[in-house]
Design an enzyme around this catalytic site. Structure first.
Site, PDB file in Angstrom:
ATOM      1  N   CYS A 194       0.832  -1.213   0.000  1.00  0.00           N
ATOM      2  CA  CYS A 194       0.000   0.000   0.000  1.00  0.00           C
ATOM      3  C   CYS A 194       0.865   1.261   0.000  1.00  0.00           C
ATOM      4  CB  CYS A 194      -0.935  -0.016   1.195  1.00  0.00           C
ATOM      5  SG  CYS A 194      -2.062  -1.435   1.198  1.00  0.00           S
TER       6      CYS A 194
ATOM      7  N   GLU B 213      -7.730  -4.655  12.739  1.00  0.00           N
ATOM      8  CA  GLU B 213      -7.595  -3.245  12.386  1.00  0.00           C
ATOM      9  C   GLU B 213      -8.970  -2.660  12.077  1.00  0.00           C
ATOM     10  OE1 GLU B 213      -3.124  -3.263  10.440  1.00  0.00           O
ATOM     11  OE2 GLU B 213      -4.858  -3.009   9.137  1.00  0.00           O
TER      12      GLU B 213
ATOM     13  N   SER C 148      -5.377   0.433  10.979  1.00  0.00           N
ATOM     14  CA  SER C 148      -4.540   0.349   9.792  1.00  0.00           C
ATOM     15  C   SER C 148      -3.586   1.528   9.772  1.00  0.00           C
ATOM     16  CB  SER C 148      -5.419   0.381   8.545  1.00  0.00           C
ATOM     17  OG  SER C 148      -4.658   0.706   7.400  1.00  0.00           O
TER      18      SER C 148
END
Length: 571
Positions: free
Chosen positions: A199, A451, A477
Site C-alpha cells: 500500500c 484493524e 490500519s
C-alpha cells in the site's frame, strides 16, 4: 572459514564426516556438488503469494538474491513462508488472522533456519506482517541476516488525485454519505491499486520497511523503492552480496538491534508520520532482541522529533514521492544533523549509520515539498502519542496528525464488535460529538486485534473525522487517521476499564495532556468492575484459540512468548 559455520552440523563440512553421508546425499539432490559442502548455507525466506499485490513480485526478487548469493560463494536454500492480506481481509472475520500471521511467520522462519542449521538468512517480504514477523525471527536466532522489502505500489489516479487502497475505503463512506456518486465509487475501486507492491502511503508496510532501514537491517534507500522498478531487483541482488560478507565477518543482529537502533527507528517513524502499528511491532521485535523498550520511550522521542514528511494518510504524498525526494536516508541525515539519531549505530553493511549517510545532503532538495526543512516541519512534534488514564492504565496509542483538535469530550456509543459500529456509521446514526467505543477486539478478545480501517475510513468519508472520537482495544490500519485511539490496554477481554463503559458515559480524549479518561467516580468504576464477568472465548480450537491463550497485552507488543519461564525470570 574463520567463523563458526553452523551448517557443518548438517553437511559434515570439508572433512566429510561419514556420519553426515545421508545429509550430503539429500543435498546433492537439490544441487550441491563436492565443493559446496564447505560453503555457508543461507536460508532465503520467500513470502511470495498471489493472495496480495504486496507479495506477488517477491519471486523475482528472491531469484535475484539467490543468484547474487551463489556468485558470492555461499549456498542459498529457498523456503516459503505465509502472508495474510490486511487490505483484502479488512472488516471481516479473516482480519483476526492478520496479527496472528506475524507470529506464524516468525515461528516458521525460526523453525526452518534452526532446523536446518543455516549460517544466515535473507528474508523477502511485502505485506504488513511479513516485516515484523521476519525481524522477530531474526532477533531470536541471532545469525547474520538481512531483510529485502518487496517494494511499494505506485499510486493510482482519478480526477487529478493520487489514489491508494485507503481511497477505496474512504470512498465507501463518501458514497454512503451521498458525497460521491456510485460511478465515482466504482472508478476509485478500479484505479486505487494499479499493480504490484505494498500500500502506497506511509501505512504499515512502508512504515515498517522504513523502520527496518533505520535500524540498519536493510540496505539504504531500499525501503521506499517501487516494487515494479528495476532498482528494487538490483537492491535484492546487492542485499545477497552484503549478507554473504556479513556471514564471513559474523556481523550479528545482536550487534545491530541495540537500544540505539530502536531509538533510531522510532525517530524515523515519527519523522515520516508512520503507522500506529509501528509501536506494537517495534515493541515485539525489541522483546525478541531482549532490548528494554517501553511505551513511554515513544513519548520521549516524540517530544524531540518533528514530523518532516507530508505523506498519506493525513498528508498529500505517497512513498514513491518520498523516494524521489531522497527517501529514508535524507530523513535520517536531517535527524542526525540535529542530534536525534545515533550515528554510531552499526548497520548490516558493516558501516555505522553516520558512515552510510556521509554523502547525503544535510537538508532536503529545495524543489520539492514532500520532505520539509527542519525549521518548517509539517508538525513540530511527533504524531504518535501514548495516552494513559483510567481507561488505559497500561497505555493506548493515538495518531494525532491530520485533525483539527486534539481534545474531545463526549458521550459514549458502545459497540461489542467492529461490524456493529460500521453499520451504525453507514446508517447515519452516529452524530458529531460522540465517542465510539469498539471493544472485545483486543489480542485476546478478538482474538487477533483486528484493524479498524473500515469504521475509521467511513467516519472520514462521512465528514465526521474531526467531530467524532473512536477508541478501541483493537488496532488501526496504517491508513487510519482522525480522532482515534487504539491499543487500549488492559483490553476488555481481561477486564480492562474499556469493558466497563456504558452507553452515554462521558469520555475524554486529550492527546495534548496524553489522557484517556472515563468521567465517572472511582467508586462507580469499582462497582462495575465487581459485576463484570469475562465472556466465553469466541474460539475454542485451532489457531485463534491457541493465540488467545498465549498472547500478551498490546502494551508489550502482543507477543506470544511473554509467559515463558525465561521471560518471566528476566523481568
Amino acid at each position: 572459514m574463520s567463523y563458526n559455520q553452523r551448517s557443518k552440523i548438517i553437511t559434515g563440512g570439508a572433512d566429510r564426516d561419514p556420519n553426515r553421508t545421508f545429509s550430503r546425499a539429500m543435498l546433492r539432490a537439490v544441487g550441491f556438488s563436492d565443493q559446496d559442502f564447505a560453503k555457508p548455507i543461507i536460508g532465503v525466506a520467500n513470502g511470495y503469494s498471489t493472495i496480495t499485490p504486496c507479495n506477488v513480485g517477491l519471486n523475482d526478487l528472491t531469484a535475484r538474491a539467490v543468484s547474487a548469493l551463489r556468485l558470492a560463494g555461499v549456498m542459498p536454500q529457498v523456503f516459503g513462508t505465509i502472508t495474510v492480506s490486511d487490505g483484502i481481509s479488512m472488516g471481516t472475520e479473516g482480519m483476526k488472522y492478520s496479527l496472528v500471521s506475524r507470529e506464524v511467520i516468525a515461528d516458521s522462519i525460526e523453525t526452518v533456519c534452526n532446523g536446518q542449521c543455516v549460517d544466515g538468512v535473507l528474508a523477502v517480504g511485502g505485506c504488513d506482517k511479513n516485516m515484523p514477523g521476519a525481524m522477530i525471527a531474526i532477533a531470536r536466532m541471532n545469525i547474520p541476516a538481512i531483510f529485502v522489502y518487496g517494494g511499494t505500489i505506485k499510486a493510482g489516479h482519478y480526477q487529478g488525485q493520487d489514489l491508494t487502497v485507503v481511497s477505496a475505503f474512504e470512498a465507501v463512506g463518501q458514497y454512503s454519505a451521498n458525497r460521491i456518486s456510485k460511478a465515482d465509487l466504482i472508478e476509485v475501486e478500479r484505479r486505487a491499486c494499479p499493480g504490484a507492491g505494498s500500500c502506497g502511503g506511509m501505512y504499515t508496510a512502508n512504515t515498517m520497511s522504513s523502520a527496518i532501514e533505520a535500524m540498519g537491517m536493510s540496505l539504504p534507500k531500499s525501503s521506499t523503492m517501487a516494487a515494479e522498478d528495476s532498482e528494487k531487483a538490483d537492491s535484492a541482488g546487492l542485499s545477497g552480496e552484503v549478507l554473504a560478507e556479513a556471514v564471513r565477518r559474523q556481523i550479528l543482529p545482536s550487534q545491530i538491534l541495540t537500544r540505539q537502533a530502536f531509538e533510531n527507528a522510532i525517530a524515523v517513524v515519527m519523522a515520516v508520520g508512520g503507522s500506529t502499528n509501528a509501536v506494537l511491532h517495534l515493541m515485539a521485535i525489541a522483546h525478541a532482541a531482549r532490548v528494554p523498550l517501553e511505551l513511554d520511550d515513544f513519548e520521549t522521542i516524540r517530544a524531540r522529533v518533528p514530523v518532516l514528511c507530508d505523506l498519506k494518510p493525513s498528508g498529500r504524498y505517497v512513498a514513491t514521492d518520498l523516494h524521489r525526494a531522497g527517501g529514508i536516508p535524507q530523513v535520517m541525515k536531517m535527524l542526525l544533523v540535529h542530534g536525534v539519531l545515533h550515528g554510531e549505530a552499526l548497520t548490516i553493511t558493516g558501516q555505522t549509520v553516520a558512515e552510510v549517510l556521509a554523502e547525503v545532503p544535510d537538508a532536503p532538495p529545495p524543489n520539492q515539498d514532500v520532505i520539509h526543512p527542519w525549521n518548517d516541519p509539517v508538525y513540530p512534534q511527533g504524531h504518535l502519542a501514548i495516552l494513559r488514564g483510567n481507561l488505559a492504565s497500561e497505555g493506548a496509542v493515538a495518531k494525532i496528525t491530520g485533525i483539527k483538535s486534539s481534545k474531545i469530550t463526549g458521550p459514549a456509543r458502545v459497540f461489542e464488535s467492529e461490524e456493529i459500529c460500521q453499520s451504525a456509521i453507514l446508517s447515519g446514526s452516529v452524530r458529531p460529538g460522540e465517542i465510539l467505543v469498539i471493544r472485545y477486539e483486543g489480542p485476546k478478545g478478538g482474538p487477533g486485534m483486528r484493524e479498524m480501517l473500515a469504521p475509521t475510513s467511513a467516519l472520514i468519508g462521512a465528514g465526521l473525522g474531526d467531530s467524532v472520537g473512536l477508541i478501541t482495544d483493537g488496532r488501526f490500519s496504517g491508513g487510519t487517521y482522525g480522532m482515534v485511539v487504539g491499543h487500549v490496554a488492559p483490553e476488555a477481554a481481561v477486564g480492562g476499564a474499556i469493558a466497563l463503559v456504558e452507553e452515554g458515559d462521558s469520555i475524554t480524549i486529550d492527546a495534548g495532556a496524553r489522557l484517556l479518561q472515563l468521567n465517572i467516580p472511582d467508586a462507580e468504576l469499582e462497582r462495575r468492575r465487581a459485576r463484570w464477568r469475562p465472556p466465553e472465548p469466541r474460539y475454542k480450537r485451532g489457531v485463534l484459540a491457541k493465540y488467545a491463550t498465549l498472547v500478551s497485552s498490546s502494551s508489550i507488543g502482543a507477543v506470544t512468548d511473554a509467559g515463558l519461564p525465561e521471560t518471566i525470570a528476566a523481568k
